[in-house]
Scaffold this motif. Structure first.
Motif: not given
Length: 208
Positions: A76-78, A83-86, A192-198, A200-206
């Motif tokens: 999930n890191a990449v 997503q965060i970079a985008l 995209f930032i919220y989805r990437g962070v979620s 990465l840390f919460l293991k929830q993909y929107l």
């Protein structure tokens, strides 16, 4: 293999069209270059970024299948980082202006062509059902070359659904579209930032 890749790409094309829309449409609308021909060039640039990402994914998936690294598709890191970079890229593009003859932005990342290319690359590194299925098939091939070729033909089939975004470059109401595109870039970037962070840390993909 070719028929399998084309069939998967064709069936997943509408999904790819929907997931690419929030990224490519605002960028083309915000671009000062107008006209159908310009739109086709911008879409081609976006597709070039997608091709690079797909080729890389296919090669790595085929390599992972050969060495038996089953956690590749679950990494999930990449995907989160892309997503965060985008998201950052889209927000930064909102504040990019090059109305002056000598614009510092020309030497930075956020020129229109570079932005669209990088957006196409990052937007292709997403955890969506078609990509995950394509990665699984490429891993089954157990060959970097076959994985690469599978993703290339998958890319060709899905690209047909991206071409209509060229019409976003047709000039309608420049003043209205300029601010609409900026708002869309900011909103999409935040998502995209919220989805990437979620993820990465919460293991929830929107999803959309």
């Amino acid at each position: 293999m070719i028929i399998q890749a084309l069939s998967l790409g064709t069936s997943a094309g509408l999904y790819c069209m929907v997931t690419c829309a929030p990224t490519i449409a605002p960028l083309i609308l915000a671009s000062p270059q107008k006209g159908l021909q310009s739109g086709l060039r911008q879409v081609a640039t976006f597709l070039a970024g997608r091709l690079l990402a797909y080729g890389t994914l296919g090669t790595l998936a085929g390599l992972a299948g050969r060495i038996g690294h089953e956690s590749f598709a679950q990494s999930n890191a990449v995907f989160s980082g892309s997503q965060i970079a985008l998201g950052v890229l889209l927000i930064a593009q909102t504040f990019y202006s090059c109305t002056k003859k000598k614009c510092p932005g020309k030497n930075l990342l956020f020129g229109t062509k570079k932005t669209i290319f990088l957006a196409g690359f990052l937007n292709s590194l997403v955890l969506c059902p078609p990509i995950l299925l394509a990665v699984s098939v490429a891993m089954e091939k157990g060959s970097p070359l076959q994985g690469f070729l599978f993703f290339v033909f998958f890319f060709l089939a899905t690209s047909i659904y991206i071409l209509p975004f060229s019409f976003a470059a047709i000039r309608l109401n420049p003043f209205f579209l300029k601010y609409l595109a900026r708002m869309a870039c900011v909103c999409t970037g935040c998502f995209f930032i919220y989805r990437g962070v979620s993820f990465l840390f919460l293991k929830q993909y929107l999803v959309y």
